[in-house]
Design an enzyme around this catalytic site. Structure first.
Site, PDB file in Angstrom:
ATOM      1  NE  ARG A 290      -4.066 -18.448  31.974  1.00  0.00           N
ATOM      2  CZ  ARG A 290      -3.047 -17.937  31.267  1.00  0.00           C
ATOM      3  NH1 ARG A 290      -2.921 -18.191  29.978  1.00  0.00           N
ATOM      4  NH2 ARG A 290      -2.161 -17.151  31.835  1.00  0.00           N
TER       5      ARG A 290
ATOM      6  NE  ARG B 140       5.068 -16.409  33.269  1.00  0.00           N
ATOM      7  CZ  ARG B 140       4.278 -17.438  32.987  1.00  0.00           C
ATOM      8  NH1 ARG B 140       3.502 -17.393  31.942  1.00  0.00           N
ATOM      9  NH2 ARG B 140       4.263 -18.500  33.761  1.00  0.00           N
TER      10      ARG B 140
ATOM     11  CD  GLU C 285      -1.159 -19.742  25.571  1.00  0.00           C
ATOM     12  OE1 GLU C 285      -0.660 -18.674  25.957  1.00  0.00           O
ATOM     13  OE2 GLU C 285      -1.166 -20.777  26.255  1.00  0.00           O
TER      14      GLU C 285
ATOM     15  NE  ARG D 269      -7.894  -7.021  21.146  1.00  0.00           N
ATOM     16  CZ  ARG D 269      -8.143  -5.747  21.365  1.00  0.00           C
ATOM     17  NH1 ARG D 269      -8.897  -5.376  22.375  1.00  0.00           N
ATOM     18  NH2 ARG D 269      -7.630  -4.820  20.584  1.00  0.00           N
TER      19      ARG D 269
ATOM     20  CG  HIS E 184      -1.664 -10.853  32.121  1.00  0.00           C
ATOM     21  ND1 HIS E 184      -2.939 -11.341  32.319  1.00  0.00           N
ATOM     22  CD2 HIS E 184      -0.996 -11.800  31.427  1.00  0.00           C
ATOM     23  CE1 HIS E 184      -3.035 -12.532  31.749  1.00  0.00           C
ATOM     24  NE2 HIS E 184      -1.874 -12.833  31.200  1.00  0.00           N
TER      25      HIS E 184
ATOM     26  CG  ASP F 181       2.673 -17.081  24.826  1.00  0.00           C
ATOM     27  OD1 ASP F 181       3.874 -17.211  25.088  1.00  0.00           O
ATOM     28  OD2 ASP F 181       1.812 -16.883  25.699  1.00  0.00           O
TER      29      ASP F 181
END
Length: 932
Positions: free
Chosen positions: A431, A763, A551, A629, A164, A591
């Site tokens: 994913r 996002r 989410e 997290r 990320h 999210d």
């Protein structure tokens, strides 16, 4: 770190005084380190840029302190005048100076944390570290070593690294910073001579000057494989040695407390990764990239094994005529291709050479790069168990011939590493978004069944169709149909996963995660796709875990009922049973926060866990929760230990996976000692939450009811601002650096799911990152203050005393408020007001920022009242001092950023303006530490 759930009401005053004195001493040493690095940086700036620029840096710093402390209008005008008078070139150099100070202050803080960590460990009678303390608590609770060993047989603690994009630093600057840290550490631990101290000072100056002359920003966009390579560096820094070492230390502690065990402790600590397997919203993660990722991972671990074997061979110089060896060791030595006459009487060295040759041949078979070459040809290992068996021969021979102390050295660490990492290094998750799976299945189904429209089917019809397909032995994919690029891309990824299982073992890719999972069909679609490549069998066996990721607030609320129906579905339950009757469920913090705000997100996650625990107990299936997290509180971040301990009863149950993202990875794991401590914290918290927190400690019904009401009120306030206020989208895009963040080369993934300005499509990472940059941190607190005020008005009989009781008695509520305390301490309404001025519509600016300001003040007031504090971070003096030390250098970056944003948005063509903004983003991120 105290492991007590509730702080004791009375603490010995002498202990308090001793702790205060220790804190003052630590603070003084931290200040000394910061001053040392600040002085060296100041000298560097003066030498490289001139005394005039150095003096300007000091003027800005002093004026910024006045503005921050008092919201001093005179200081504000003075600051604006200074900034307006600077050229763009001067501005960029000023930004670099303040940014580098933030980076150097972080190093000093990290060294101070290590210093305090070592001091605490030295003072503990139970042994060194938080894990030793937890084991002592377990023994006090009557839990024996045998019971603990049985617990770890099925336990799983798995930090999962993700790519990320919140780490703004380049690896080049991180490497230099690690050198500075290493030099500070040596000064701390070694009594240097006068000459050594002078050499150390010069080396520090050399490293800081090199930093000053190194680009802070990446000039090119990262590829996915660049991200993989960056992630793998943390294995060199920490994981390859500290993961096996931690398990071995725990094994020793259990042996010290009880009888020697017949078998070794299970390797419960397993590393996971999303880097190179996470396709959700990242079109650059393809089947080929995934193959490349697995090769890079395998190459890193194989090189480590070979290096360790090389050194081990030099260490095991045991001569056959001086020490007995076992018969199986002789046999292993005789099979070695090593014909050197120098090693003819050294059976251990010959055996190691043979293992080395076989491992080199294995690397060649797996098509992974290594730099070492063997002394002769060897037969490849078919499985990692064969390698383990050979290493076990060495171990048994040493133990049986009274050389246990040798067996406990490098060989023990290598044996444990092989058990922890295999040939794959990290367990790679794959994913993808449920919408992509849905489109892929729709195309396959419609092609196989002419006239069908899968997308037009209702949920029940889809479930029936998919379960029938799961039982079918025919292939759904036809070689005679030309499918879309998206469908072929998805099928190729699943085929690559099947290849990885055959090549590296089933642990290489053990999970398939479904983002935005909203129903049973989302999970069954993945099961059908896995069946197409042989990872799911029509007989009901599965070689991979199918993991739903819930989410949004709505999806969290539905998660229990979805899993209840899934576990009641015979065809799916067979797949779960084939995986040891363990079902993993992932919960999304980011999210859900963007969707419903910090308070409601935290509460709905907690309630979802309570519901899932109940459902899984009724079905007799073991629940493993995977916590998605982020680094910031607005994305579920905060102290890992507190977060795990605050889970509802039964939610941990010996197994937990947690994502480690962005800048948090480097802050936790770039230093081996800090990394080991963070791994210990995860293991200790998992043990404590599973064995020492009985189910009857569940919160009282009135606590749950009050939290439901507070959550509903906070949700209404948050949604009212973010989603229901006209013009809020315009305010957000104008008052933050959201546009400019997209120009940073910090990740391979796009910032938005769709090309719109809607908050829904943005996002969570850039959403939270943007609010952090303007120092509001809105996703980490908004709605709490007004929710408390309204709740007290509606419950005058309970009021504030009841909320104080909630804080005192309930770990969940305490963690919620503790995280808000940290976030609000890093915020600055004064600085945020300057960003609000970037909004051109004055009426819109006043309307929205006025609401935010009122809620900010309300939140702080109610928070301090409930926590019984006079100021933010009063109960966390270490972090309070950290914030105090860094604000004088952090705040100027915000002021400069605002001025540069004005220039950039006025279409200033000078490319240095955008570069300056990017540098301020880097520096502010470093100063705040957990920003995304």
């Amino acid at each position: 770190m105290s492991l007590q759930t509730v702080p004791p009401d009375a603490i010995d005053n002498r202990a308090n005084r001793a702790e205060d004195a220790q804190a003052l001493e630590a603070d003084a040493r931290l200040r000394d380190d910061i001053r040392l690095l600040g002085r060296i940086l100041g000298d560097t700036v003066r030498d490289q840029e001139g005394a005039e620029l150095f003096d300007l840096v000091e003027r800005i710093r002093q004026t910024s302190i006045r503005f921050h402390r008092d919201e001093d209008r005179l200081a504000r005008r003075e600051l604006e005048q200074i900034l307006d008078s600077m050229s763009t070139s001067e501005t960029v150099r000023i930004v670099r100076a303040f940014s580098y100070f933030s980076h150097l202050a972080n190093i000093a803080e990290d060294q101070n944390n290590i210093r305090q960590m070592r001091a605490r460990s030295a003072a503990q009678s139970t042994g060194s570290g938080v894990l030793a303390e937890t084991l002592a608590h377990a023994r006090d609770a009557g839990i024996s070593s045998d019971m603990l060993r049985n617990f770890f047989k099925t336990a799983l603690v798995s930090p999962v690294l993700t790519a990320h994009p919140t780490e703004v630093r380049r690896k080049s600057t991180m490497d230099r910073e690690m050198e500075v840290a290493s030099l500070l550490d040596r000064r701390e631990r070694v009594a240097l001579t006068e000459d050594e101290a002078a050499a150390s000072d010069e080396q520090l100056r050399r490293e800081v000057l090199t930093l000053w002359q190194t680009n802070l920003l990446r000039r090119t966009t990262l590829t996915v494989l660049d991200e993989v390579a960056n992630g793998l560096s943390f294995y060199d820094y920490t994981f390859l040695r500290e993961v096996p070492r931690l398990v071995n230390v725990l094994e020793d502690r259990l042996e010290e407390a009880g009888e020697a065990a017949a078998s070794e402790l299970a390797s419960f600590l397993r590393m996971g990764s999303w880097i190179g397997g996470d396709r959700d919203g990242n079109p650059f993660v393809t089947a080929d990239v995934m193959r490349g990722t697995l090769r890079l991972q395998s190459s890193r671990v194989m090189q480590f094994y070979l290096n360790e074997l090389h050194v081990l061979g030099s260490e095991l110089s045991i001569a056959a005529h001086l020490a007995d060896v076992s018969e199986e060791l002789r046999t292993l030595a005789e099979r070695s291709p090593d014909t050197s006459p120098h090693r003819s009487g050294e059976p251990y060295r010959l055996a190691v050479s043979g293992i080395y040759a076989r491992l080199t041949a294995t690397a060649e078979k797996l098509e992974v790069e290594i730099t070492r070459r063997p002394v002769g040809k060897g037969r490849p290992y078919e499985t990692v168990k064969e390698l383990q068996a050979d290493l076990d021969v060495l171990h048994r021979s040493l133990i049986s011939n009274n050389a246990r102390v040798i067996a406990r050295g490098r060989l023990r660490l290598l044996r444990r590493a092989v058990d922890c990492f295999g040939f794959h290094l990290a367990r790679l998750d794959i994913r993808q978004n449920s919408a992509v799976h849905e489109r892929t299945i729709a195309e396959l189904m419609d092609a196989a069944n002419p006239g069908m429209s899968y997308l037009a089917l209702g949920e029940d019809a889809r479930i029936s169709l998919l379960t029938n397909e799961l039982r079918s032995t025919r292939s759904l994919v036809s070689p005679f149909v030309k499918y879309s690029d998206e469908t072929m891309g998805e099928l190729n990824v699943f085929h690559s996963a099947a290849e990885a299982h055959a090549k590296f073992g089933s642990d290489a890719i053990p999970q398939c995660i479904i983002s935005m999972c909203k129903g049973m069909s989302d999970m069954l679609e993945v099961a059908v796709l896995l069946k197409e490549v042989g990872l799911v069998h029509p007989s009901g066996r599965s070689a991979i875990n199918i993991v739903p990721l819930f989410e949004t607030i709505e999806d969290l609320q539905a998660s229990s009922s979805i899993m209840d129906r899934m576990l009641s579905l015979h065809d799916y339950r067979r797949l779960v049973d084939s995986r040891g009757s363990v079902q993993e469920v992932m919960l999304g913090y980011s999210d859900s926060n963007k969707d419903g705000g910090f308070v409601t997100s935290g509460w709905e996650l907690y309630k979802a866990e309570i519901g899932l625990v109940d459902v899984f107990e009724r079905h007799g299936v073991r629940l493993r929760l995977f916590h998605g997290r982020g680094g910031s509180v607005g994305r579920g971040g905060g102290p890992s230990y507190d977060a795990i301990i605050a889970q509802p009863g039964g939610a941990v149950n010996g197994q937990i996976r947690i994502t480690e993202q962005g800048e948090i990875i480097s802050s936790k794991y770039s230093n081996a000692e800090v990394g080991r401590n963070n791994l210990e914290i995860l293991a200790a918290a998992t043990l404590e939450a599973s064995l020492l927190h009985p189910r009857q400690s569940a919160p009282r019904r009135e606590y749950l009811t009050a939290m439901d009401e507070l959550s509903n009120l906070a949700f209404k306030a948050y949604r009212g601002l973010v989603y229901e206020t006209d013009g809020f989208v315009d305010y957000f895009w104008a008052s933050t650096v959201i546009n400019e963040i997209a120009t940073l080369n910090i990740g391979s993934r796009p910032a938005s799911r769709k090309k719109t300005r809607a908050i829904e499509d943005l996002r969570a990472i850039p959403w939270v990152f943007s609010w952090a940059q303007c120092r509001l941190m809105l996703p980490g607190w908004y709605g709490f203050g007004s929710a408390v005020e309204q709740w007290i008005a509606e419950h005058p009989d309970k009021g504030m005393p009841f909320l104080k009781e909630l804080y005192r008695e309930w770990p969940f509520f305490r963690m919620l408020l503790s995280n808000m305390d940290m976030v609000l301490a890093k915020s600055s309404i004064a600085i945020a007001s300057r960003y609000a001025e970037l909004v051109p519509d004055e009426a819109l600016r006043e309307k929205i920022f006025g609401r935010i300001r009122r809620e900010w003040h309300s939140c702080i007031e109610t928070l301090l009242d409930i926590m019984g504090q006079d100021r933010l971070l009063q109960g966390n003096p270490l972090l309070e001092r950290s914030v105090r030390h860094r604000f004088p250098y952090l705040d100027p970056l915000n002021h400069v950023q605002v001025e540069l944003l004005k220039e950039h948005r006025a279409q200033n063509p000078d490319e240095q303006v955008l570069r300056g903004i990017q540098l301020t983003i880097n520096g502010i991120s470093a100063g705040l530490r957990n920003t995304g």
